[in-house]
Design a protein around this motif. Structure first.
Motif, PDB file in Angstrom:
ATOM      1  N   ALA A   1       4.081  -5.914  -2.882  1.00 30.05           N
ATOM      2  CA  ALA A   1       3.712  -7.336  -2.894  1.00 30.05           C
ATOM      3  C   ALA A   1       2.609  -7.540  -3.916  1.00 30.05           C
ATOM      4  O   ALA A   1       2.100  -6.590  -4.509  1.00 30.05           O
ATOM      5  CB  ALA A   1       3.215  -7.764  -1.508  1.00 30.05           C
ATOM      6  N   VAL A   2       2.233  -8.808  -4.096  1.00 25.54           N
ATOM      7  CA  VAL A   2       1.043  -9.128  -4.874  1.00 25.54           C
ATOM      8  C   VAL A   2      -0.106  -9.317  -3.895  1.00 25.54           C
ATOM      9  O   VAL A   2       0.017 -10.083  -2.936  1.00 25.54           O
ATOM     10  CB  VAL A   2       1.236 -10.411  -5.715  1.00 25.54           C
ATOM     11  N   TYR A   3      -1.181  -8.607  -4.122  1.00 28.70           N
ATOM     12  CA  TYR A   3      -2.339  -8.644  -3.235  1.00 28.70           C
ATOM     13  C   TYR A   3      -3.468  -9.427  -3.904  1.00 28.70           C
ATOM     14  O   TYR A   3      -3.870  -9.133  -5.024  1.00 28.70           O
ATOM     15  CB  TYR A   3      -2.801  -7.226  -2.900  1.00 28.70           C
ATOM     16  N   TYR A   4      -3.975 -10.414  -3.195  1.00 27.04           N
ATOM     17  CA  TYR A   4      -5.018 -11.290  -3.722  1.00 27.04           C
ATOM     18  C   TYR A   4      -6.333 -11.066  -2.974  1.00 27.04           C
ATOM     19  O   TYR A   4      -6.364 -11.096  -1.740  1.00 27.04           O
ATOM     20  CB  TYR A   4      -4.631 -12.760  -3.564  1.00 27.04           C
ATOM     21  N   CYS A   5      -7.380 -10.869  -3.729  1.00 22.78           N
ATOM     22  CA  CYS A   5      -8.740 -10.775  -3.193  1.00 22.78           C
ATOM     23  C   CYS A   5      -9.415 -12.111  -3.487  1.00 22.78           C
ATOM     24  O   CYS A   5      -9.473 -12.538  -4.646  1.00 22.78           O
ATOM     25  CB  CYS A   5      -9.465  -9.612  -3.881  1.00 22.78           C
TER      26      CYS A   5
ATOM     27  N   THR B   1      -0.311  -6.483  -8.399  1.00 18.49           N
ATOM     28  CA  THR B   1       1.072  -6.228  -7.993  1.00 18.49           C
ATOM     29  C   THR B   1       1.210  -4.769  -7.604  1.00 18.49           C
ATOM     30  O   THR B   1       1.000  -3.877  -8.434  1.00 18.49           O
ATOM     31  CB  THR B   1       2.046  -6.560  -9.131  1.00 18.49           C
ATOM     32  N   LEU B   2       1.514  -4.528  -6.341  1.00 19.60           N
ATOM     33  CA  LEU B   2       1.657  -3.172  -5.831  1.00 19.60           C
ATOM     34  C   LEU B   2       3.130  -2.789  -5.782  1.00 19.60           C
ATOM     35  O   LEU B   2       3.938  -3.476  -5.162  1.00 19.60           O
ATOM     36  CB  LEU B   2       1.060  -3.047  -4.434  1.00 19.60           C
ATOM     37  N   GLN B   3       3.457  -1.693  -6.447  1.00 20.44           N
ATOM     38  CA  GLN B   3       4.805  -1.124  -6.362  1.00 20.44           C
ATOM     39  C   GLN B   3       4.744   0.104  -5.479  1.00 20.44           C
ATOM     40  O   GLN B   3       3.834   0.935  -5.630  1.00 20.44           O
ATOM     41  CB  GLN B   3       5.309  -0.741  -7.749  1.00 20.44           C
ATOM     42  N   VAL B   4       5.693   0.218  -4.570  1.00 19.86           N
ATOM     43  CA  VAL B   4       5.760   1.369  -3.678  1.00 19.86           C
ATOM     44  C   VAL B   4       7.058   2.111  -3.961  1.00 19.86           C
ATOM     45  O   VAL B   4       8.141   1.542  -3.850  1.00 19.86           O
ATOM     46  CB  VAL B   4       5.706   0.944  -2.198  1.00 19.86           C
ATOM     47  N   LYS B   5       6.919   3.369  -4.319  1.00 15.41           N
ATOM     48  CA  LYS B   5       8.083   4.184  -4.666  1.00 15.41           C
ATOM     49  C   LYS B   5       8.522   5.017  -3.470  1.00 15.41           C
ATOM     50  O   LYS B   5       7.694   5.580  -2.767  1.00 15.41           O
ATOM     51  CB  LYS B   5       7.739   5.115  -5.822  1.00 15.41           C
TER      52      LYS B   5
ATOM     53  N   TYR C   1      -5.182 -11.673   0.899  1.00  8.14           N
ATOM     54  CA  TYR C   1      -3.860 -12.178   1.226  1.00  8.14           C
ATOM     55  C   TYR C   1      -2.857 -11.383   0.406  1.00  8.14           C
ATOM     56  O   TYR C   1      -3.201 -10.809  -0.632  1.00  8.14           O
ATOM     57  CB  TYR C   1      -3.715 -13.665   0.872  1.00  8.14           C
ATOM     58  N   ARG C   2      -1.614 -11.374   0.853  1.00 10.20           N
ATOM     59  CA  ARG C   2      -0.572 -10.761   0.051  1.00 10.20           C
ATOM     60  C   ARG C   2       0.640 -11.667   0.043  1.00 10.20           C
ATOM     61  O   ARG C   2       0.833 -12.474   0.951  1.00 10.20           O
ATOM     62  CB  ARG C   2      -0.203  -9.382   0.575  1.00 10.20           C
ATOM     63  N   GLN C   3       1.430 -11.537  -1.008  1.00 10.00           N
ATOM     64  CA  GLN C   3       2.631 -12.348  -1.149  1.00 10.00           C
ATOM     65  C   GLN C   3       3.808 -11.434  -1.428  1.00 10.00           C
ATOM     66  O   GLN C   3       3.886 -10.851  -2.518  1.00 10.00           O
ATOM     67  CB  GLN C   3       2.471 -13.389  -2.252  1.00 10.00           C
ATOM     68  N   LEU C   4       4.674 -11.325  -0.450  1.00  5.52           N
ATOM     69  CA  LEU C   4       5.900 -10.554  -0.633  1.00  5.52           C
ATOM     70  C   LEU C   4       6.866 -11.371  -1.477  1.00  5.52           C
ATOM     71  O   LEU C   4       6.772 -12.602  -1.543  1.00  5.52           O
ATOM     72  CB  LEU C   4       6.519 -10.196   0.718  1.00  5.52           C
ATOM     73  N   PRO C   5       7.814 -10.715  -2.122  1.00  6.84           N
ATOM     74  CA  PRO C   5       8.756 -11.443  -2.989  1.00  6.84           C
ATOM     75  C   PRO C   5       9.446 -12.585  -2.257  1.00  6.84           C
ATOM     76  O   PRO C   5       9.922 -12.435  -1.136  1.00  6.84           O
ATOM     77  CB  PRO C   5       9.753 -10.351  -3.397  1.00  6.84           C
TER      78      PRO C   5
END
Lengths: 115, 112
Positions: free
Chosen positions: B84-88, B107-111, B36-40
């Motif tokens: 987003a934060v990605y949950y396994c 927590t994935l940051q995309v530049k 699952y992922r959680q966007l801000p």
């Protein structure tokens, strides 16, 4: 189709007051879950409903918390005598069935602030 | 349900692939691997799940190790919206309610 909806989106209440949070699951979904996410904390499970079965209340943090699901659809989470530590985002999710092979669909959450 | 281990954070450049790892060395034979992922400022969103074989959907791919002790979520071309934060999460038969047990996630940051 419509997703999971929750109301209100934001709620500010004074310490000691009771609050009710509402969740409308996706139509036809038999499983309904409540979670909460405190500031800087992960998501924690609160309670689960499935059809007419007895709910799983194992995640409720105290007896001030209760929830009901009327008619197998809408659910209400009630917090009595709110405390500041109850401040969090309360999330509702629904699933077609409870099985491990089925995804859960989350609502946008209700942000509760206890002052 | 068995425990999962994920890195706290990762960075990626926009339009590049991202590989998010998850270790689950105590997985049982009946545990499904869910992401699952959680966007801000949003609720979590289902991404993908699998049991033994690799899985693909419109959002991502899930690569599962042969011994099932680890898995990798693959975003083929990261966009800014994928931050987003990605949950396994492992979901097994021991949890007869199907509740999700979230860890801290990555927590994935995309530049750009």
């Amino acid at each position: 189709g419509a997703g999971v909806s929750q109301s209100p989106s934001n709620k500010v209440t004074e310490k000691g007051k009771d609050v009710e949070l509402r969740c409308d699951p996706i139509s036809g979904h038999t499983a309904l879950y409540w979670y909460r996410q405190s500031l800087g904390q992960g998501l924690e499970f609160l309670i689960y409903f499935q059809g007419n079965s007895a709910p799983d209340k194992s995640g409720l943090p105290s007896d001030r918390f209760s929830a009901e699901r009327t008619g197998g659809s809408v659910s209400t989470l009630t917090i009595q005598r709110t405390q500041q530590e109850d401040s969090a985002v309360y999330l509702c999710a629904s699933s077609l069935v409870k099985g491990q092979n089925y995804e859960q669909y989350f609502g946008p959450g209700t942000r509760l602030t206890v002052t | 349900d068995a425990k999962t281990t994920q890195p706290n954070s990762m960075e990626s450049n926009e339009e590049e692939p991202v590989h998010l790892p998850c270790n689950h060395s105590t997985i049982s034979g009946t545990d499904y691997i869910h992401w699952y992922r959680q966007l801000p400022s949003q609720g979590p969103e289902y991404v993908i799940h699998g049991l033994t074989s690799n899985v693909n959907n419109r959002m991502a791919s899930l690569a599962i190790a042969e011994d099932r002790k680890s898995s990798t979520l693959i975003l083929h071309r990261a966009t800014l919206r994928d931050a987003a934060v990605y949950y396994c999460i492992l979901r097994g038969l021991s949890s007869n309610t199907g509740k999700l047990i979230f860890g801290q996630g990555t927590t994935l940051q995309v530049k750009p």
